[in-house]
Scaffold this active site. Structure first.
Site, PDB file in Angstrom:
ATOM      1  N   ARG A   1      14.436  -4.196  -2.020  1.00 11.20           N
ATOM      2  CA  ARG A   1      13.126  -4.148  -2.679  1.00 11.20           C
ATOM      3  C   ARG A   1      13.363  -4.108  -4.184  1.00 11.20           C
ATOM      4  O   ARG A   1      14.391  -3.613  -4.651  1.00 11.20           O
ATOM      5  CB  ARG A   1      12.363  -2.888  -2.262  1.00 11.20           C
ATOM      6  CG  ARG A   1      12.188  -2.706  -0.760  1.00 11.20           C
ATOM      7  CD  ARG A   1      11.226  -3.703  -0.157  1.00 11.20           C
ATOM      8  NE  ARG A   1       9.954  -3.693  -0.858  1.00 11.20           N
ATOM      9  CZ  ARG A   1       8.983  -2.800  -0.642  1.00 11.20           C
ATOM     10  NH1 ARG A   1       9.142  -1.857   0.250  1.00 11.20           N
ATOM     11  NH2 ARG A   1       7.870  -2.859  -1.325  1.00 11.20           N
TER      12      ARG A   1
ATOM     13  N   PRO B   1       0.830  -1.206   0.000  1.00 13.50           N
ATOM     14  CA  PRO B   1       0.000   0.000   0.000  1.00 13.50           C
ATOM     15  C   PRO B   1       0.865   1.257   0.000  1.00 13.50           C
ATOM     16  O   PRO B   1       1.816   1.353   0.756  1.00 13.50           O
ATOM     17  CB  PRO B   1      -0.783  -0.109   1.311  1.00 13.50           C
ATOM     18  CG  PRO B   1      -0.583  -1.500   1.802  1.00 13.50           C
ATOM     19  CD  PRO B   1       0.719  -1.962   1.240  1.00 13.50           C
TER      20      PRO B   1
END
Ligand SMILES: [Zn+2]
Length: 266
Positions: free
Chosen positions: A251, A2
């Site tokens: 990431r 999110p």
């Protein structure tokens, strides 16, 4: 994961349905704290990636969705799409059950208490709801982070500014033509601010309905420039998009080697 725009849309949805309303109960997974009986919601708001449910009695339930959290809404008695043990928050109002699954954390704070003020101070300006204070942002960036910090880590650091997630990180670096391994120290104040100004614009442009979009050409070739486009041709130059796991918090990062070639001036 999110991002800030998701959280703002979620907060707006919950605010529209719950603000000023009585709730029957607010139950937390025992690992997060106590549950409550009847209460009244004053407002619901997002701060960066955190969601605050502010109660009329002065308590605030602050939660963070982390990588795997999500909110669902069900009619009482309707089967849930996830197992009950994964429910972090269950807010029961007259006609609906609002369930947050797999929150990273949730905790009670006193609205006017020190901990809430302290937490807000530690988060940077919310890029969607607050104006960008250029001087404050630059001061935080230069003081908090060593010059060798990679920009992939800088952009995700919510202490500088809250709201940029992993998708926007790759998109912003592409749009401003910075290689993902560009360091904070290599960027001028002007270049750094331009990234955050563009971040605020993109996050705000994505508050309406529909899928997330950073590319607005009406040609149906893609709503995002690089994210999720590994090995596909760059929408600007045709070079295959690369993907790698980069950064101190590893990431995935997507970029075009040609459009984002490292330069001394980048
Ligand atoms: Zn390219």
């Amino acid at each position: 994961m999110p991002e800030g725009d998701t959280l703002h849309k979620l907060a707006l949805f919950l605010h529209q349905h719950l603000a000023g309303q009585p709730i029957q109960s607010l139950r937390l997974h025992p690992s997060f704290g106590r549950s409550l009986g009847p209460a009244r919601v004053e407002r619901v708001e997002a701060q960066g990636k955190q969601l605050d449910i502010v109660l009329a009695d002065g308590w605030v339930l602050r939660s963070h969705l982390g990588l795997y959290g999500s909110w669902h809404r069900y009619r009482p008695g309707e089967p849930w799409q996830r197992p009950r043990r994964q429910a972090s928050i269950l807010l029961r109002a007259a006609d609906w059950d609002y369930v947050c699954f797999n929150a990273k954390w949730a905790r009670w704070l006193e609205r006017d208490g020190f901990r809430l003020r302290d937490q807000r101070h530690r988060l940077g300006v919310d890029l969607i709801s607050e104006p960008l204070d250029a001087a404050a942002l630059l001061e935080r960036a230069r003081q908090l982070l060593p010059p060798a910090t990679l920009m992939v880590d800088v952009l995700l650091d919510q202490r500088l500014a809250a709201g940029i997630g992993n998708v926007y990180k790759s998109e912003l670096l592409f749009l401003r033509r910075h290689a993902p391994v560009t360091t904070l120290g290599a960027l001028s104040d002007q270049a750094l601010l331009a990234l955050y100004q563009q971040a605020a614009e993109l996050l705000r442009a994505n508050l309406g309905g529909g899928p997330r979009q950073t590319r607005f050409a009406p040609d149906r070739r893609g709503r995002l420039w690089v994210y999720g486009r590994r090995d596909l041709p760059c929408l600007r130059c045709g070079t295959p998009i690369r993907r790698a796991i980069l950064g101190a918090q590893p990431r995935s990062t997507y970029w075009c080697e040609r459009c984002q070639a490292p330069t001394p001036a980048s």
